[in-house]
Enzyme design. Structure first.
Site, PDB file in Angstrom:
ATOM      1  CE  LYS A 138      -6.893  -8.987 -42.870  1.00  0.00           C
ATOM      2  NZ  LYS A 138      -7.906  -9.115 -41.671  1.00  0.00           N
ATOM      3  NE  ARG A 197      -8.886  -0.437 -39.460  1.00  0.00           N
ATOM      4  CZ  ARG A 197      -7.546  -0.084 -39.670  1.00  0.00           C
ATOM      5  NH1 ARG A 197      -7.095   1.036 -39.989  1.00  0.00           N
ATOM      6  NH2 ARG A 197      -6.495  -0.805 -39.913  1.00  0.00           N
ATOM      7  CE  LYS A 210      -4.775  -7.995 -39.924  1.00  0.00           C
ATOM      8  NZ  LYS A 210      -5.962  -8.057 -38.786  1.00  0.00           N
ATOM      9  CD  GLU A 251       5.369 -12.412 -37.209  1.00  0.00           C
ATOM     10  OE1 GLU A 251       4.695 -13.183 -36.152  1.00  0.00           O
ATOM     11  OE2 GLU A 251       5.313 -11.360 -36.685  1.00  0.00           O
ATOM     12  NE  ARG A 254      -6.058  -2.518 -36.714  1.00  0.00           N
ATOM     13  CZ  ARG A 254      -6.842  -2.293 -36.052  1.00  0.00           C
ATOM     14  NH1 ARG A 254      -6.364  -1.864 -34.844  1.00  0.00           N
ATOM     15  NH2 ARG A 254      -7.967  -2.067 -36.354  1.00  0.00           N
TER      16      ARG A 254
HETATM   17  C1  PBG Z   1      -8.661  -7.389 -37.223  1.00  0.00           C
HETATM   18  C2  PBG Z   1      -9.086  -7.749 -38.688  1.00  0.00           C
HETATM   19  C3  PBG Z   1      -8.889  -6.572 -39.753  1.00  0.00           C
HETATM   20  C4  PBG Z   1      -9.439  -7.437 -40.927  1.00  0.00           C
HETATM   21  C5  PBG Z   1      -9.718  -8.701 -40.411  1.00  0.00           C
HETATM   22  N1  PBG Z   1      -9.455  -8.905 -39.128  1.00  0.00           N
HETATM   23  C6  PBG Z   1      -8.623  -5.128 -39.783  1.00  0.00           C
HETATM   24  C7  PBG Z   1      -7.321  -4.655 -39.372  1.00  0.00           C
HETATM   25  O1  PBG Z   1      -6.234  -5.441 -39.155  1.00  0.00           O
HETATM   26  O2  PBG Z   1      -7.208  -3.442 -39.373  1.00  0.00           O
HETATM   27  C8  PBG Z   1      -9.515  -6.798 -42.404  1.00  0.00           C
HETATM   28  C9  PBG Z   1     -10.223  -7.649 -43.454  1.00  0.00           C
HETATM   29  C10 PBG Z   1     -10.507  -6.853 -44.492  1.00  0.00           C
HETATM   30  O3  PBG Z   1     -10.178  -5.622 -44.776  1.00  0.00           O
HETATM   31  O4  PBG Z   1     -11.188  -7.416 -45.456  1.00  0.00           O
HETATM   32  N2  PBG Z   1      -9.542  -8.031 -36.469  1.00  0.00           N
END
Ligand code: PBG
Length: 323
Positions: free
Chosen positions: A248, A206, A196, A233, A217
């Site tokens: 992702k 958000r 990720k 990972e 992050r």
């Molecule tokens: C974190 C999480 C995120 C997304 C899914 N799980 C946000 C992030 O890591 O900032 C993003 C999904 C999207 O943008 O469609 N719980």
């Protein structure tokens, strides 16, 4: 007599093109992410994701049933709580919105679909980070693992079939696996968000979860320039017990999806995230691109790159087109 080679022969008719098509895109390969907001009496539109809403418990149930009837392979649930604190207490509370909604959906749908939950604290913390913070304000990996273990058991108890740890803490899959097993949930699986990236494409998400995050992050999510690290990972998550792994975002990372598909011994998912959705919807609303064609091209491309499963906000709609 020239040219000798005519690849166009295989493109002459729709039937010919269908015959030689290399990539399948089926409803069962699509997973629909859904948002449910505590205390909502009406669905609340998310302005940066036209067509996506924060559901009430009631409208969530209806949307879930519709998606399952359209043939989607599964549902991924995110909760939006009314109150937040430093530990993200609502995440582990059996009466927290995500756990309540999981119970609703499991009661409604049983085993007719695969019910998944985001196993991460960011929706529930008042600072918006995916874990708890140490005294200096840095995300504390190991203290966060204890929270994830409790969250995982709460979600399994509430009826999730697959948990989606998305916080990018080291060791999260192993700790969750052990906690589930110790609590007797040996059949509850883990879809690990293994690779990720710290992506600007999460922007609309958000808004979708009313995130409180200030800053970034970067100390836990991956640097967009790194590909080798993604394979490390994935390897670690598989060793810790991941039943499936995820890359992702999807579109800007199709090379990583391809590498993951080649290396992974378990199914690979890719998350076609909020910013990817917003770009297409925004351009389509302006008449700059054809919406349906673009969506199907995006999803087909993620499959072509090697993803077995795709999380996409278009899952239900696309499933209906593909049926
Ligand atoms: C974190 C999480 C995120 C997304 C899914 N799980 C946000 C992030 O890591 O900032 C993003 C999904 C999207 O943008 O469609 N719980």
């Amino acid at each position: 007599m020239f040219p000798e080679h005519r690849p166009r022969r295989l493109r002459t008719t729709p039937a010919m093109r269908r015959l030689v098509s290399e990539t399948t895109l089926r409803p069962r390969q699509l997973i629909l992410p859904l948002f449910v907001a505590e205390g909502a009496s009406q669905p609340r539109p998310i302005s940066s994701m036209p067509g996506v809403v924060q559901h009430t418990r009631d409208t969530l149930r209806k949307a879930a049933v519709e998606a399952v009837e359209a043939g989607v392979g599964g549902l991924m649930l995110f909760g939006v709580p009314e109150t937040r604190d430093a530990e993200g207490s609502a995440a582990t509370d059996p009466d927290g919105i995500l756990n309540v909604a999981l119970r609703d959906l499991r009661a409604e749908l049983g085993d007719s679909t695969v019910l998944m939950a985001d196993t991460c604290l960011d929706e529930f913390t008042d600072h918006g980070h995916c874990g708890v913070l140490d005294a200096s304000g840095v995300v504390d990996n190991d203290a966060t693992l204890e929270r994830y273990a409790d969250m995982a058991v709460a979600q399994a108890e509430a009826g999730a079939h697959l948990l989606g740890p998305s916080g990018m803490m080291d060791g999260q899959v192993g700790v969750i696996r052990r906690a589930l097993d110790d609590a007797g949930y040996t059949d509850t699986g883990i879809l690990a968000y293994s690779a990720k990236y710290a992506s600007a494409f999460y922007g609309p998400f958000r808004e979708a979860v009313d995130s409180q995050l200030q800053g970034d992050r970067n100390t836990y999510q991956q640097d967009p320039g790194n590909a080798r690290e993604a394979l490390r990972e994935i390897e670690l998550d598989v060793a810790e017990g991941a039943d499936a792994v995820m890359v992702k975002p999807a579109l800007a990372y199709l090379d990583v999806v391809r590498a993951a598909a080649e290396a992974s011994p378990v199914p690979v998912a890719a998350y076609n995230i909020s910013g990817e959705y917003a770009m297409v919807e925004g351009a389509a609303a302006n008449g700059w691109i054809e919406r349906e064609r673009t969506i199907l091209e995006v999803l087909t491309s993620i499959r072509r790159a090697g993803a077995d499963l795709i999380l996409t906000y278009w899952a239900a709609e696309a499933a209906a087109w593909l049926d």
